[in-house]
Structures are given as C-alpha cells and as structure tokens.
Scaffold this active site. Structure first.
Site, short mmCIF file in Angstrom:
data_model
loop_
_atom_site.label_atom_id
_atom_site.label_comp_id
_atom_site.label_asym_id
_atom_site.label_seq_id
_atom_site.Cartn_x
_atom_site.Cartn_y
_atom_site.Cartn_z
N ARG A 124 0.86 -1.18 0.00
CA ARG A 124 0.00 0.00 0.00
C ARG A 124 0.89 1.22 0.00
O ARG A 124 1.98 1.22 0.58
CB ARG A 124 -0.90 0.03 1.24
CG ARG A 124 -2.09 -0.93 1.17
CD ARG A 124 -3.12 -0.44 0.17
NE ARG A 124 -4.36 -1.22 0.21
CZ ARG A 124 -4.61 -2.25 -0.58
NH1 ARG A 124 -3.70 -2.65 -1.45
NH2 ARG A 124 -5.76 -2.89 -0.50
N GLU B 203 -3.55 7.64 -4.10
CA GLU B 203 -3.99 7.21 -5.43
C GLU B 203 -5.37 7.77 -5.76
O GLU B 203 -6.21 7.89 -4.87
CB GLU B 203 -4.06 5.67 -5.48
CG GLU B 203 -2.72 5.00 -5.26
CD GLU B 203 -2.85 3.48 -5.23
OE1 GLU B 203 -3.97 2.96 -5.47
OE2 GLU B 203 -1.85 2.81 -4.95
N HIS C 235 -1.08 0.83 -9.95
CA HIS C 235 -1.70 -0.14 -9.04
C HIS C 235 -2.34 -1.28 -9.83
O HIS C 235 -3.55 -1.49 -9.80
CB HIS C 235 -2.72 0.53 -8.13
CG HIS C 235 -3.02 -0.28 -6.90
ND1 HIS C 235 -3.51 0.27 -5.75
CD2 HIS C 235 -2.90 -1.62 -6.64
CE1 HIS C 235 -3.68 -0.67 -4.84
NE2 HIS C 235 -3.32 -1.83 -5.36
#
Length: 318
Positions: free
Chosen positions: A226, A255, A273
């Site tokens: 993360r 993000e 991602h």
C-alpha cells in the site's frame, strides 16, 4: 454497492439480491435516508472511499461488508466488528498474480527495462547503445511482510539464486530465511527491499528516511503493498539525493494522484496499481465477493472473514 465494481460482480449480485447502485442515485443522501435502513449487505472496493462509522450509522440493518481486495484498510473493520458487522476480503485468489508483478517490477527496475524501451522508441539507439544497467546478480533480497504474497514472491526469487531475508511481526519457525527484528535492520542487511505488508495505521510510513538510509546507495525499493507503507516525501528525497539507487512502485499514498516529483526521475518505474489487475484474477476476486455474500445470507457464515470479524457469531438462518 457504493461504487462501480466489475460487470461480472454487478451481474452476479443483481441476479441474487436487490442490488442498489449508490453511484447511480441522483441524490445519494436522500437514497440513504429512505433505503439505507433496509440495507443488509455491502459490496465495497477502494473506489467507494472510506467505509466507516459515518456510513454504518446510515445502514443500521447492515450485517456484512464484502470487500473487493485482500487489503481492507479502506474499511474500519474494528468499528464494524463492534457493531456486529462481518467484514470479508479476497485472500488467496490474487497472491500469485501480485507475486508475479512484484518480481516483474523488480526486474524492470533493476535492469531499467522501461527506460531501455523509451531509448529505442525515441530513436536514440542509432546514436549509441543504451547505458549498462545494474544487475540482480549478487543482490540480497529483503521482504517486508512474509504472508501469503510475501512467500509467493520469495518462492519465485529462489529461482534467481539470491539470498532472501524477511521482517514481520514475529519470526516464523517453519521459514528458513534469515529474520530481522525491525525494518531498519533488514534494510541494512539487503540491497533490495520489497514491501508486501497490509496497509493501515500499524504500517503507515514504516519505510521512512531511516530505512532508506540503511538500504543505501545501491539499494532498490519495490512497493506492491500500500502507498501508505512508504513515506513518499522521504522516498523522493532519497531518490533525488542518491541515498538509494532506485524504486519500483505499484502503489501510492494518495492514489490515483502520484507525486509530481516522482514523474521526471530517471531511477523509478511507476505503475498504476496493477498488482492483481489481470482479467482472470479480478474475476476470481469478484466471485469471492459474491460467494461471501451468498454464503452469509444462505448459510449464516462468511467464507473469508477478516481477523477482526473472528468473534462475530454465525447468522441464524432458521
């Protein structure tokens, strides 16, 4: 469903339940006032934003939150458990895909594969060869978080004949890799650091300036965990100053916003991602979301409850 999910998930849930698509409602607040008290299940993903008490208060009949993803730091699972709400995630089905991506990102970063691709596409090869890259040979790998995905990464890297070490909450007695008590010690013993830990408060900025300094000027950071795990300000400073050699990042702290300072750096590989983002794996994740909801309402038990939900009793189906 607060935010869009894959079409296969929407179709499967709509076939089994009265599915309310919150993002399609012209007035979400009005919808939650009128329909919210009757909602018993929630299908969530990171696009839905934070799933916490502010939403739980508006869904007093809620019994289960089925989260699309193995990470569930977007859900306040502790608050959910206190309210008797089960939270599920999608472990197992994405481990191999994320591990594949982690190793690919490591190779791309060490051997500068995207940079070499740009060298060719921009017509610079006739003027001279691409500069020699660093190598994976002789590197020592440190894995931060040796859970299912971390172990899958380690299995792949064993084939590259590189030494592997790890840090986690505790030493695993059945693991033969070297164990380090903290991340700084692991970074000091390695030249590649791969982050595969869950997000959340416990791991926020665990890779900070001290860890990066310990990793050193030949060090490479790979983050497929993360974005919150890494102090991005410290990382940018380390990349700019040569404190570390480079980084491969699939995740970012805010993000989809990526720090502008990262974009021009020649020593980073940046991905949007995509760790589990293959069609096959996302379909399997979506099916597990559906299966968790169906199992809860049909059989009274979820298939993959998160640890915070371990003490919530089964639902009566009588």
């Amino acid at each position: 469903m607060p935010a869009p999910m894959p079409a296969s998930v929407i179709a499967a849930l709509a076939a089994r339940f009265d599915l309310h698509r919150l993002w399609e409602q012209p007035d979400a607040d009005a919808f939650l006032r009128t329909v919210g008290p009757h909602i018993r299940g929630l299908a969530a993903n990171t696009l839905a934003g934070r799933i916490d008490g502010s939403l739980f208060d508006r869904l007093p009949a809620l019994e289960i939150v089925a989260n699309f993803g193995v990470g569930y730091d977007n859900v306040d699972a502790a608050d959910a458990a206190a309210r008797g709400i089960v939270v599920t995630n999608t472990p197992g089905v994405l481990d191999e895909e994320v591990a594949d991506l982690a190793v690919g990102l490591l190779l791309a970063t060490v051997r500068q594969i995207p940079q070499a691709d740009r060298h060719l596409r921009e017509g610079r090869w006739p003027a001279g060869p691409f500069p020699l890259s660093p190598t994976l040979r002789g590197r020592r790998i440190g894995i931060v978080g040796l859970g299912a995905i971390g172990k899958a990464v380690a299995r792949r890297l064993e084939g590259f004949d590189v030494p592997i070490a790890y840090h986690g909450r505790s030493r695993q007695p059945d693991v033969r890799y070297d164990y380090h008590e903290n991340v700084v010690a692991l970074a000091a013993a390695c030249d590649v650091l791969i982050a595969v830990v869950p997000g959340g408060a416990a791991t926020r900025h665990m890779i900070d300036a001290d860890v990066l300094a310990a990793l050193g000027p030949d060090g490479i950071l790979i983050n497929v965990a993360r974005g919150s795990v890494v102090d991005e300000t410290a990382l940018i400073a380390a990349l700019q100053a040569g404190t570390i050699l480079g980084a491969g990042l699939d995740v970012f702290e805010h993000e989809p916003d990526v720090p502008a300072a990262l974009l021009p750096l020649p020593n980073v590989v940046l991905l949007p991602h995509i760790g589990s983002a293959s069609q096959r794996t996302r379909e399997a994740m979506g099916q597990l979301v559906v299966d968790n909801l169906a199992a809860w309402f049909n059989d009274g038990r979820a298939i993959t409850p998160v640890p915070e939900s371990a003490n919530i009793p089964a639902r009566s189906t009588g």
